[in-house]
Design an enzyme around this catalytic site. Structure first.
Site, PDB file in Angstrom:
ATOM      1  N   SER A   1       0.789  -1.196  -0.065  1.00  0.00           N
ATOM      2  CA  SER A   1      -0.026   0.019  -0.171  1.00  0.00           C
ATOM      3  C   SER A   1       0.838   1.206   0.176  1.00  0.00           C
ATOM      4  O   SER A   1       2.189   1.158   0.400  1.00  0.00           O
ATOM      5  CB  SER A   1      -0.796  -0.026   1.222  1.00  0.00           C
ATOM      6  OG  SER A   1      -1.596   1.184   1.489  1.00  0.00           O
TER       7      SER A   1
ATOM      8  N   TYR B   1      -1.672  -0.922  10.634  1.00  0.00           N
ATOM      9  CA  TYR B   1      -1.746  -1.165   9.242  1.00  0.00           C
ATOM     10  C   TYR B   1      -0.338  -0.573   8.578  1.00  0.00           C
ATOM     11  O   TYR B   1       0.235  -1.169   7.570  1.00  0.00           O
ATOM     12  CB  TYR B   1      -2.873  -0.376   8.616  1.00  0.00           C
ATOM     13  CG  TYR B   1      -3.026  -0.563   7.226  1.00  0.00           C
ATOM     14  CD1 TYR B   1      -3.851  -1.645   6.696  1.00  0.00           C
ATOM     15  CD2 TYR B   1      -2.763   0.437   6.080  1.00  0.00           C
ATOM     16  CE1 TYR B   1      -4.018  -1.905   5.130  1.00  0.00           C
ATOM     17  CE2 TYR B   1      -3.085   0.352   4.883  1.00  0.00           C
ATOM     18  CZ  TYR B   1      -3.734  -0.768   4.364  1.00  0.00           C
ATOM     19  OH  TYR B   1      -3.967  -0.952   3.182  1.00  0.00           O
TER      20      TYR B   1
END
Length: 264
Positions: free
Chosen positions: A132, A145
């Site tokens: 990401s 995350y």
């Protein structure tokens, strides 16, 4: 004929990757913990088969890889796309939430890689991890995350360093992509008063992105297909950013951009 395994293949980017690889003529196994979305993907596309498994479970993934090789004769490409949440600051993240986030975003890829490497080495195959933009930058209150996606890039580089003579390993770092997971985040923004609706929320979060829009899952799938294919034969240990240009923006200069606050 190439055979691929896609974890987290029931929705979003994973489902789009499976569709693209099947359309290109590959045999694709989609995996994940929930059978229903996997079956939906498999029923929508020829050459796609659903095989549920928890990507963080070594025994389950070992059996899955063995089943894939037995069914198709080889395994030529693996896409580690399984992931999850991890939304809180370091100070507010519990032990349980920390472990859950790292399991979802890092352990799944590690276990998938470990259990599939021997099969990939035999075929001279490729491994692609879906990280990401959070693997390169830190967003607010997303400690679990962010750390998991950062570490995922280190995992890919370690695979390339240690196994690169037989397996290619690369990563993609998407920015905002229209997926069910991102839709949830847009609804949080709406509920917090930051946007009128989901469409306005997407416009808000991408207003400083050079392309001024989120990606479609199919756009990320095309990049993954490239990394798995022969045109990327000399691409090894790379991180390919697919974020509409968000990573090139110099945030401290936004105040000098007269259009910085305008919606696209």
């Amino acid at each position: 004929m190439s055979t691929y395994l896609v974890t987290g293949g029931g929705t979003g980017i994973g489902a789009a990757v499976a569709a693209r690889l099947a359309a290109d003529g590959g045999d694709v196994v989609v995996s994940g913990r929930r059978r229903e979305p996997l079956d939906e993907v498999a029923s929508a596309h020829q050459r796609v088969v659903a095989m549920p498994a928890d990507a963080a479970d070594g025994a389950a993934m070992g059996r899955l890889v063995a089943d894939v090789v037995e069914l198709y004769g080889s395994l030529d490409g693996v896409v580690a796309n399984a992931g999850g949440h991890g939304y809180d600051s370091v100070g507010d993240t519990s032990d349980e939430a920390w472990r859950s986030s790292l399991d979802a975003n890092l352990t799944t890829a590690f276990v998938t890689a470990r259990e599939s490497l021997r099969a990939l080495e035999r075929s001279g195959g490729a491994f692609v991890a879906v990280s990401s933009l959070a693997g390169l930058r830190a967003a607010p209150e997303t400690a679990g995350y962010t750390v998991g996606k950062h570490a995922l890039l280190g995992l890919v580089r370690s695979i390339a360093r240690d196994h690169g003579h037989r397996v290619r390993a690369n990563a993609v770092c998407p920015g905002w992509v229209r997926t069910p997971m991102a839709d949830e985040e847009m609804r949080v923004l709406v509920e917090g008063g930051g946007a009128a609706d989901v469409e306005a929320a997407y416009a808000t979060v991408t207003r400083d992105v050079p392309l001024r829009r989120p990606a479609a899952p199919e756009e990320i799938a095309g990049v993954v297909a490239f990394l798995l294919g022969p045109d990327a034969a000399y691409v090894q240990g790379a991180t390919l950013v697919v974020d509409g240009g968000a990573h090139i923006v110099d945030v401290p200069t936004l105040a000098f951009d007269g259009k910085a606050g305008d919606a696209p």
